[in-house]
Design a protein around this motif. Structure first.
Motif, PDB file in Angstrom:
ATOM      1  N   LEU A 323       6.391   3.502  -6.059  1.00 57.54           N
ATOM      2  CA  LEU A 323       6.202   3.210  -7.477  1.00 57.54           C
ATOM      3  C   LEU A 323       6.176   1.707  -7.721  1.00 57.54           C
ATOM      4  CD1 LEU A 323       5.853   4.124 -10.334  1.00 57.54           C
ATOM      5  CD2 LEU A 323       8.326   4.508 -10.508  1.00 57.54           C
ATOM      6  N   ALA A 324       7.055   0.969  -7.055  1.00 55.17           N
ATOM      7  CA  ALA A 324       7.054  -0.490  -7.207  1.00 55.17           C
ATOM      8  C   ALA A 324       5.724  -1.080  -6.749  1.00 55.17           C
ATOM      9  CB  ALA A 324       8.204  -1.103  -6.417  1.00 55.17           C
ATOM     10  N   ALA A 325       5.186  -0.577  -5.650  1.00 57.78           N
ATOM     11  CA  ALA A 325       3.908  -1.075  -5.143  1.00 57.78           C
ATOM     12  C   ALA A 325       2.781  -0.789  -6.133  1.00 57.78           C
ATOM     13  CB  ALA A 325       3.606  -0.454  -3.786  1.00 57.78           C
ATOM     14  N   GLN A 326       2.764   0.401  -6.712  1.00 51.93           N
ATOM     15  CA  GLN A 326       1.727   0.746  -7.687  1.00 51.93           C
ATOM     16  C   GLN A 326       1.832  -0.123  -8.939  1.00 51.93           C
ATOM     17  OE1 GLN A 326       1.281   5.056  -8.414  1.00 51.93           O
ATOM     18  NE2 GLN A 326       2.450   5.374  -6.536  1.00 51.93           N
ATOM     19  N   LEU A 327       3.054  -0.352  -9.378  1.00 50.40           N
ATOM     20  CA  LEU A 327       3.237  -1.157 -10.585  1.00 50.40           C
ATOM     21  C   LEU A 327       2.834  -2.606 -10.358  1.00 50.40           C
ATOM     22  CD1 LEU A 327       6.626   0.312 -11.881  1.00 50.40           C
ATOM     23  CD2 LEU A 327       4.375   0.573 -12.939  1.00 50.40           C
ATOM     24  N   THR A 328       3.284  -3.194  -9.254  1.00 53.36           N
ATOM     25  CA  THR A 328       2.944  -4.595  -9.007  1.00 53.36           C
ATOM     26  C   THR A 328       1.442  -4.773  -8.803  1.00 53.36           C
ATOM     27  OG1 THR A 328       3.496  -4.304  -6.656  1.00 53.36           O
ATOM     28  CG2 THR A 328       5.211  -5.196  -8.072  1.00 53.36           C
ATOM     29  N   ALA A 329       0.789  -3.761  -8.250  1.00 51.97           N
ATOM     30  CA  ALA A 329      -0.669  -3.820  -8.101  1.00 51.97           C
ATOM     31  C   ALA A 329      -1.365  -3.882  -9.460  1.00 51.97           C
ATOM     32  CB  ALA A 329      -1.171  -2.622  -7.300  1.00 51.97           C
ATOM     33  N   ARG A 330      -0.714  -3.357 -10.474  1.00 53.24           N
ATOM     34  CA  ARG A 330      -1.263  -3.394 -11.837  1.00 53.24           C
ATOM     35  C   ARG A 330      -0.692  -4.562 -12.651  1.00 53.24           C
ATOM     36  NH1 ARG A 330      -3.388   1.176 -14.074  1.00 53.24           N
ATOM     37  NH2 ARG A 330      -3.852  -0.282 -15.775  1.00 53.24           N
ATOM     38  N   GLY A 331       0.028  -5.458 -11.998  1.00 58.34           N
ATOM     39  CA  GLY A 331       0.548  -6.620 -12.704  1.00 58.34           C
ATOM     40  C   GLY A 331       1.841  -6.402 -13.454  1.00 58.34           C
ATOM     41  N   VAL A 332       2.542  -5.316 -13.117  1.00 56.45           N
ATOM     42  CA  VAL A 332       3.832  -5.030 -13.757  1.00 56.45           C
ATOM     43  C   VAL A 332       4.945  -5.397 -12.774  1.00 56.45           C
ATOM     44  CG1 VAL A 332       5.305  -3.284 -14.818  1.00 56.45           C
ATOM     45  CG2 VAL A 332       2.803  -3.131 -15.066  1.00 56.45           C
ATOM     46  N   PRO A 333       5.759  -6.406 -13.052  1.00 56.86           N
ATOM     47  CA  PRO A 333       6.843  -6.773 -12.128  1.00 56.86           C
ATOM     48  C   PRO A 333       7.822  -5.619 -11.932  1.00 56.86           C
ATOM     49  CG  PRO A 333       6.472  -8.515 -13.732  1.00 56.86           C
ATOM     50  CD  PRO A 333       5.689  -7.327 -14.200  1.00 56.86           C
ATOM     51  N   ALA A 334       8.078  -5.289 -10.674  1.00 55.14           N
ATOM     52  CA  ALA A 334       8.996  -4.195 -10.360  1.00 55.14           C
ATOM     53  C   ALA A 334       9.470  -4.355  -8.929  1.00 55.14           C
ATOM     54  CB  ALA A 334       8.315  -2.838 -10.539  1.00 55.14           C
ATOM     55  N   SER A 335      10.670  -3.866  -8.654  1.00 54.98           N
ATOM     56  CA  SER A 335      11.210  -3.928  -7.300  1.00 54.98           C
ATOM     57  C   SER A 335      12.311  -2.913  -7.116  1.00 54.98           C
ATOM     58  CB  SER A 335      11.786  -5.324  -7.008  1.00 54.98           C
ATOM     59  OG  SER A 335      12.460  -5.336  -5.752  1.00 54.98           O
ATOM     60  N   PRO A 336      12.411  -2.327  -5.914  1.00 53.59           N
ATOM     61  CA  PRO A 336      13.629  -1.593  -5.594  1.00 53.59           C
ATOM     62  C   PRO A 336      14.828  -2.520  -5.739  1.00 53.59           C
ATOM     63  CG  PRO A 336      11.944  -1.220  -3.916  1.00 53.59           C
ATOM     64  CD  PRO A 336      11.444  -2.323  -4.800  1.00 53.59           C
ATOM     65  N   VAL A 337      15.963  -1.975  -6.142  1.00 53.65           N
ATOM     66  CA  VAL A 337      17.189  -2.767  -6.218  1.00 53.65           C
ATOM     67  C   VAL A 337      17.786  -2.799  -4.811  1.00 53.65           C
ATOM     68  CG1 VAL A 337      19.464  -2.999  -7.252  1.00 53.65           C
ATOM     69  CG2 VAL A 337      17.550  -2.133  -8.622  1.00 53.65           C
ATOM     70  N   HIS A 338      17.546  -3.884  -4.099  1.00 51.34           N
ATOM     71  CA  HIS A 338      17.975  -3.995  -2.709  1.00 51.34           C
ATOM     72  C   HIS A 338      19.460  -4.299  -2.598  1.00 51.34           C
ATOM     73  CE1 HIS A 338      13.622  -5.294  -1.542  1.00 51.34           C
ATOM     74  NE2 HIS A 338      13.792  -3.999  -1.334  1.00 51.34           N
ATOM     75  N   ASP A 339      20.098  -3.778  -1.563  1.00 48.87           N
ATOM     76  CA  ASP A 339      21.417  -4.299  -1.219  1.00 48.87           C
ATOM     77  C   ASP A 339      21.213  -5.579  -0.408  1.00 48.87           C
ATOM     78  OD1 ASP A 339      20.933  -3.593   1.486  1.00 48.87           O
ATOM     79  OD2 ASP A 339      21.983  -1.679   1.294  1.00 48.87           O
ATOM     80  N   VAL A 340      22.310  -6.244  -0.033  1.00 49.11           N
ATOM     81  CA  VAL A 340      22.188  -7.541   0.636  1.00 49.11           C
ATOM     82  C   VAL A 340      21.429  -7.417   1.956  1.00 49.11           C
ATOM     83  CG1 VAL A 340      23.485  -9.434   1.699  1.00 49.11           C
ATOM     84  CG2 VAL A 340      24.232  -8.479  -0.487  1.00 49.11           C
ATOM     85  N   ALA A 341      21.734  -6.373   2.722  1.00 47.70           N
ATOM     86  CA  ALA A 341      21.043  -6.200   4.005  1.00 47.70           C
ATOM     87  C   ALA A 341      19.553  -5.977   3.800  1.00 47.70           C
ATOM     88  CB  ALA A 341      21.659  -5.033   4.776  1.00 47.70           C
ATOM     89  N   GLU A 342      19.194  -5.164   2.816  1.00 44.94           N
ATOM     90  CA  GLU A 342      17.772  -4.908   2.543  1.00 44.94           C
ATOM     91  C   GLU A 342      17.074  -6.192   2.087  1.00 44.94           C
ATOM     92  OE1 GLU A 342      17.811  -0.236   1.082  1.00 44.94           O
ATOM     93  OE2 GLU A 342      18.455  -1.813  -0.306  1.00 44.94           O
ATOM     94  N   ALA A 343      17.757  -6.976   1.257  1.00 46.26           N
ATOM     95  CA  ALA A 343      17.150  -8.213   0.774  1.00 46.26           C
ATOM     96  C   ALA A 343      16.911  -9.202   1.914  1.00 46.26           C
ATOM     97  CB  ALA A 343      18.041  -8.851  -0.292  1.00 46.26           C
ATOM     98  N   LEU A 344      17.913  -9.386   2.777  1.00 50.01           N
ATOM     99  CA  LEU A 344      17.806 -10.412   3.813  1.00 50.01           C
ATOM    100  C   LEU A 344      16.897 -10.004   4.966  1.00 50.01           C
ATOM    101  CD1 LEU A 344      21.424 -11.872   4.010  1.00 50.01           C
ATOM    102  CD2 LEU A 344      19.484 -12.597   2.609  1.00 50.01           C
ATOM    103  N   THR A 345      16.552  -8.729   5.046  1.00 51.93           N
ATOM    104  CA  THR A 345      15.625  -8.276   6.084  1.00 51.93           C
ATOM    105  C   THR A 345      14.270  -7.876   5.508  1.00 51.93           C
ATOM    106  OG1 THR A 345      16.520  -6.016   5.943  1.00 51.93           O
ATOM    107  CG2 THR A 345      17.481  -7.480   7.600  1.00 51.93           C
TER     108      THR A 345
END
Length: 417
Positions: A323-345
């Motif tokens: 869903l985040a990928a589809q939204l950003t492709a349409r110009g809508v800022p979106a992201s999974p809420v990453h934990d620290v490990a997900e963010a840093l990797t």
């Protein structure tokens, strides 16, 4: 670049020759870092990453963050300390005794920048009041970091990050609407104060090219905390209405919130009506865009509860990454809420080179990226007193004088290898 101990103040009409790209933008700058804990050390580390020669001057008891663990990367070095004190030479000097202050006098003679966060009045008690520093070291840039400043009703009162989040109003707007005030989960006031100190030093250095004079860079955690209140400060100043906690939602933009997707939380930030229309199309609920309750941002803010209910149902069954990928492709800022490990990797963090891993050292890169003179991260973190002998030798102390200073307790030096 004029040195702090210059007897004559020079008006610089031509800028110095810029350093080679490999040296860093601040090559040739000498910094004494007398600070401890977070804001000051973080500022000094940013200076070091960009080429400055930073000498961390620790008291005999050490920087208390050496013991702020676990985890520890060495017996006397926490990960907390390691990631704020890389690329600095280290000496241990007892500034509470005259012999230690004599050494500081010598070191200040060719220092460009002094960074410190002593309690108010400490430097003055030792003979380094602001006016005395300016008289003796006219080109010295003195960066002072305090909790509340040195004067006024709370002048001199100590303050840690969370205390200033509380006093400065940040906690009051952080948390769920029906829950208690919460501190931001990172020491944001300390870190931003470090960045502002870094910026203030650069401003003072630029001005020194014109005047030849140093000045005081006065940074407080309180000033930082209050500066971070936007947009809540703007709202109260304009309306007189005290802002309340809204959880992850924005007080004046909608939808701008965290939602629960099929496999975890997803944040969606809609900043205009076009983005809202794209959101409704991706979610296959196009009728929402024409609903009079949701046509404009003002409408959506007034009816946030109804809007959230309509969006939650459409989001609940969708995988968050897709869903985040589809939204950003349409110009809508979106992201999974990453934990620290997900963010840093995450792929983009890796692409940006934000995580350093040399095997012996793991930390974050400098957040300031320059194209021609990039930061050069030197990951080594020195032990307490590891460079005392070398620094004093370069300052003109012979072996006998260093040995006496060690014997008197004015300095501590690692055993020569």
């Amino acid at each position: 670049m004029p040195r702090a101990g210059s007897a004559e103040v020079l008006l610089m009409t031509n800028p110095p020759t810029p350093p080679a790209a490999s040296e860093g933008a601040l090559a040739g700058l000498k910094v004494l870092d007398l600070s401890r804990v977070l804001a000051g050390p973080y500022c000094a580390q940013m200076l070091a990453d960009h080429g400055a020669d930073v000498i961390k001057v620790e008291p005999p008891a050490g920087d208390e963050t050496r013991g702020w663990g676990p985890p520890f990367v060495a017996p006397d070095t926490s990960a907390y300390y390691q990631n704020l004190n890389r690329a600095k030479r280290n000496i241990v000097v007892d500034l509470s005794v005259p012999e230690g202050r004599d050494i500081l006098d010598t070191l200040l003679g060719d220092t460009d920048v002094l960074v410190e966060n002593f309690n108010a009045g400490t430097l003055a008690k030792w003979g380094y009041a602001d006016e005395e520093l300016r008289r003796r070291f006219p080109a010295l840039i003195h960066c002072r970091v305090t909790g509340f400043g040195t004067d006024g009703p709370l002048g001199g009162q100590p303050g840690y990050d969370a205390v200033l989040q509380a006093y400065g109003g940040l906690m009051s707007v952080n948390g769920e609407p029906d829950g208690p005030p919460l501190r931001v989960g990172v020491p944001v006031v300390d870190q931003v104060t470090g960045i502002l100190a870094f910026s203030g030093i650069l401003l003072a250095l630029h001005e020194r090219h014109r005047s030849g004079l140093g000045q005081l860079v006065d940074c407080t955690l309180l000033d930082t905390a209050v500066s971070l209140l936007h947009p809540h400060s703007a709202s109260w100043l304009a309306s007189g209405i005290v802002p309340r906690r809204t959880g992850s939602a924005h007080p004046s933009i909608a939808p701008y919130d965290s939602f629960t997707a099929a496999d975890g939380p997803l944040f969606i930030a809609v900043g205009n009506d076009r983005q809202f229309g794209a959101l409704t199309e991706v979610l296959a609920v196009p009728g929402l865009a024409d609903d009079p309750r949701f046509r404009t941002n003002q409408d959506r803010v007034r009816h946030q509860r109804e809007l959230r209910a309509a969006l939650e149902e459409a989001i609940a069954e969708r995988p968050r990454a897709d869903l985040a990928a589809q939204l950003t492709a349409r110009g809508v800022p979106a992201s999974p809420v990453h934990d620290v490990a997900e963010a840093l990797t995450s792929p983009q963090v890796r692409h940006r080179g934000l995580v350093i891993d040399t095997g012996d050292y793991r930390g974050l890169a400098s957040p300031v990226s320059l194209s021609r003179t990039p930061a050069r991260v030197r990951p080594e973190v020195r032990g307490a007193g590891a460079d005392t002998r070398d620094v004093l030798d370069a300052a003109g102390y012979d072996g006998e004088a260093v040995a006496k200073a060690v014997e008197d307790g004015a300095v501590r030096a690692a055993d020569p290898s």
